[in-house]
Design a protein around this motif. Structure first.
Motif, short mmCIF file in Angstrom:
data_model
loop_
_atom_site.label_atom_id
_atom_site.label_comp_id
_atom_site.label_asym_id
_atom_site.label_seq_id
_atom_site.Cartn_x
_atom_site.Cartn_y
_atom_site.Cartn_z
N VAL A 33 43.47 49.62 79.00
CA VAL A 33 44.80 49.04 79.12
C VAL A 33 44.74 47.58 79.56
CG1 VAL A 33 45.46 49.64 81.48
CG2 VAL A 33 47.17 49.68 79.70
N ARG A 34 43.73 47.21 80.32
CA ARG A 34 43.61 45.81 80.77
C ARG A 34 43.54 44.84 79.60
NH1 ARG A 34 39.89 47.86 85.06
NH2 ARG A 34 41.15 47.85 86.94
N VAL A 35 42.78 45.20 78.59
CA VAL A 35 42.62 44.34 77.42
C VAL A 35 43.95 44.16 76.70
CG1 VAL A 35 41.48 44.12 75.18
CG2 VAL A 35 40.20 44.96 77.15
N ALA A 36 44.59 45.27 76.38
CA ALA A 36 45.85 45.20 75.63
C ALA A 36 46.96 44.58 76.47
CB ALA A 36 46.25 46.60 75.18
N GLN A 37 46.99 44.91 77.75
CA GLN A 37 48.01 44.38 78.67
C GLN A 37 47.97 42.86 78.71
OE1 GLN A 37 47.34 45.30 82.84
NE2 GLN A 37 48.76 47.02 82.66
N THR A 38 46.79 42.31 78.86
CA THR A 38 46.64 40.86 78.96
C THR A 38 47.12 40.19 77.68
OG1 THR A 38 44.79 41.13 80.46
CG2 THR A 38 45.00 38.99 79.38
N ILE A 42 50.39 37.62 77.46
CA ILE A 42 50.23 36.24 77.00
C ILE A 42 51.11 35.98 75.78
CG2 ILE A 42 48.59 34.62 75.95
CD1 ILE A 42 46.45 35.86 77.84
N LEU A 43 51.09 36.91 74.82
CA LEU A 43 51.92 36.76 73.63
C LEU A 43 53.39 36.69 74.00
CD1 LEU A 43 52.30 36.62 70.59
CD2 LEU A 43 52.14 39.12 70.53
N LEU A 44 53.83 37.58 74.89
CA LEU A 44 55.24 37.56 75.31
C LEU A 44 55.60 36.24 75.97
CD1 LEU A 44 57.94 39.04 75.57
CD2 LEU A 44 57.11 39.99 77.73
N GLY A 45 54.71 35.72 76.79
CA GLY A 45 54.96 34.42 77.42
C GLY A 45 55.14 33.31 76.41
N PHE A 46 54.27 33.27 75.42
CA PHE A 46 54.41 32.25 74.37
C PHE A 46 55.70 32.46 73.58
CE2 PHE A 46 49.72 31.53 74.72
CZ PHE A 46 49.80 30.17 74.99
N LEU A 47 56.00 33.71 73.26
CA LEU A 47 57.22 33.98 72.49
C LEU A 47 58.47 33.54 73.26
CD1 LEU A 47 56.45 37.48 70.96
CD2 LEU A 47 56.86 35.35 69.71
N ILE A 48 58.50 33.81 74.54
CA ILE A 48 59.67 33.44 75.34
C ILE A 48 59.87 31.93 75.30
CG2 ILE A 48 60.52 33.30 77.71
CD1 ILE A 48 59.35 36.15 78.10
N LEU A 73 60.45 43.55 71.12
CA LEU A 73 59.27 44.40 70.89
C LEU A 73 58.15 44.02 71.86
CD1 LEU A 73 59.15 44.58 67.00
CD2 LEU A 73 59.38 46.53 68.56
N GLY A 74 57.96 42.71 72.09
CA GLY A 74 56.94 42.26 73.03
C GLY A 74 57.22 42.75 74.44
N ALA A 75 58.49 42.76 74.82
CA ALA A 75 58.85 43.27 76.15
C ALA A 75 58.58 44.77 76.24
CB ALA A 75 60.32 42.97 76.45
N PHE A 76 58.90 45.51 75.17
CA PHE A 76 58.60 46.95 75.17
C PHE A 76 57.09 47.18 75.24
CE2 PHE A 76 62.87 47.84 73.29
CZ PHE A 76 63.27 48.79 74.22
N ALA A 77 56.32 46.42 74.47
CA ALA A 77 54.85 46.57 74.49
C ALA A 77 54.31 46.31 75.89
CB ALA A 77 54.21 45.61 73.48
N THR A 78 54.77 45.23 76.50
CA THR A 78 54.30 44.89 77.85
C THR A 78 54.69 45.99 78.83
OG1 THR A 78 54.41 42.53 77.36
CG2 THR A 78 54.42 43.16 79.68
N GLY A 79 55.91 46.45 78.74
CA GLY A 79 56.36 47.52 79.64
C GLY A 79 55.56 48.80 79.49
N GLY A 111 52.47 51.40 73.54
CA GLY A 111 52.28 49.97 73.75
C GLY A 111 51.50 49.32 72.61
N LEU A 112 50.49 50.00 72.11
CA LEU A 112 49.70 49.43 71.01
C LEU A 112 50.51 49.34 69.72
CD1 LEU A 112 46.22 51.09 71.66
CD2 LEU A 112 46.88 48.69 72.03
N VAL A 113 51.32 50.35 69.45
CA VAL A 113 52.17 50.31 68.26
C VAL A 113 53.17 49.16 68.37
CG1 VAL A 113 53.99 51.53 66.97
CG2 VAL A 113 51.89 52.73 67.62
N THR A 114 53.83 49.05 69.52
CA THR A 114 54.81 47.97 69.67
C THR A 114 54.11 46.60 69.74
OG1 THR A 114 54.95 48.41 72.06
CG2 THR A 114 56.67 49.35 70.67
N LEU A 115 52.89 46.55 70.25
CA LEU A 115 52.14 45.30 70.23
C LEU A 115 51.81 44.89 68.79
CD1 LEU A 115 50.73 42.99 71.70
CD2 LEU A 115 48.72 44.48 71.94
N ALA A 116 51.39 45.84 67.96
CA ALA A 116 51.11 45.54 66.56
C ALA A 116 52.37 45.02 65.86
CB ALA A 116 50.57 46.78 65.84
N LEU A 117 53.51 45.65 66.14
CA LEU A 117 54.77 45.19 65.56
C LEU A 117 55.15 43.80 66.08
CD1 LEU A 117 56.77 48.54 65.66
CD2 LEU A 117 55.82 47.39 63.62
#
Length: 168
Positions: A33-38, A42-48, A73-79, A111-117
């Motif tokens: 989870v650490r890998v995907a979480q990070t 980061i992606l959510l931060g850039f998107l925001i 979707l990024g917020a859901f993935a992060t959550g 989280g991985l599915v929503t991250l891919a989306l």
């Protein structure tokens, strides 16, 4: 989990108690989870930050709506990817680690599915803007999403089935 069941030492080749197995699986879950979480954070931060750039106001409505959907979707993935930590914090010390591992696995999969989306949506938005050709953007983003589907979902299932077939 029993010592001789499908999740026991006979199947894994390990000689560990159910508690040792749960501890090992939880440590492995946290590493995954650490890998995907990070990446998601980061992606959510850039998107925001995109909404605060000068060119954002000039985007067509479709692209603005795509952006909003991608950020959500990024917020859901992060959550979903942070949730296992919260679960652990609330459930630690209650002897529920096997249940925690099962729930964490489902949350990580979500989280991985929503991250891919999220990645595919961000790529679509970027490529629509960068290429100016919506068709190319859709094709390339669809190809990336297909790649994620193949490598993150389909390939592990193929390996699992082949391994199970060999063990019979």
């Amino acid at each position: 989990m029993t010592a001789t069941g499908p999740d026991g030492p006979a199947a894994s080749g390990r000689h560990e108690t159910p508690q040792e197995r749960a501890d090992r699986l939880w440590a492995e879950t946290l590493q995954e989870v650490r890998v995907a979480q990070t990446g998601a954070q980061i992606l959510l931060g850039f998107l925001i930050s995109v909404a605060f750039t000068p060119l954002f106001a000039d985007l067509p409505d479709f692209d603005k709506n795509l952006y909003v959907a991608t950020v959500v979707l990024g917020a859901f993935a992060t959550g979903a990817l942070v949730a296992p930590v919260a679960f652990h914090r609330f459930l630690a010390g209650h002897g529920m680690k096997p249940e925690l591992i099962r729930v964490a696995g489902r949350l990580i999969a979500t989280g991985l599915v929503t991250l891919a989306l999220t990645i595919s949506g961000a790529l679509l938005l970027l490529l629509r803007t960068a290429t100016g050709d919506p068709a190319v953007a859709w094709i390339l983003s669809g190809a990336v999403l297909a790649w994620f589907t193949a490598t993150w979902l389909v390939l592990p299932q193929i390996v699992l089935r082949r391994t199970a077939a060999r063990r019979r």
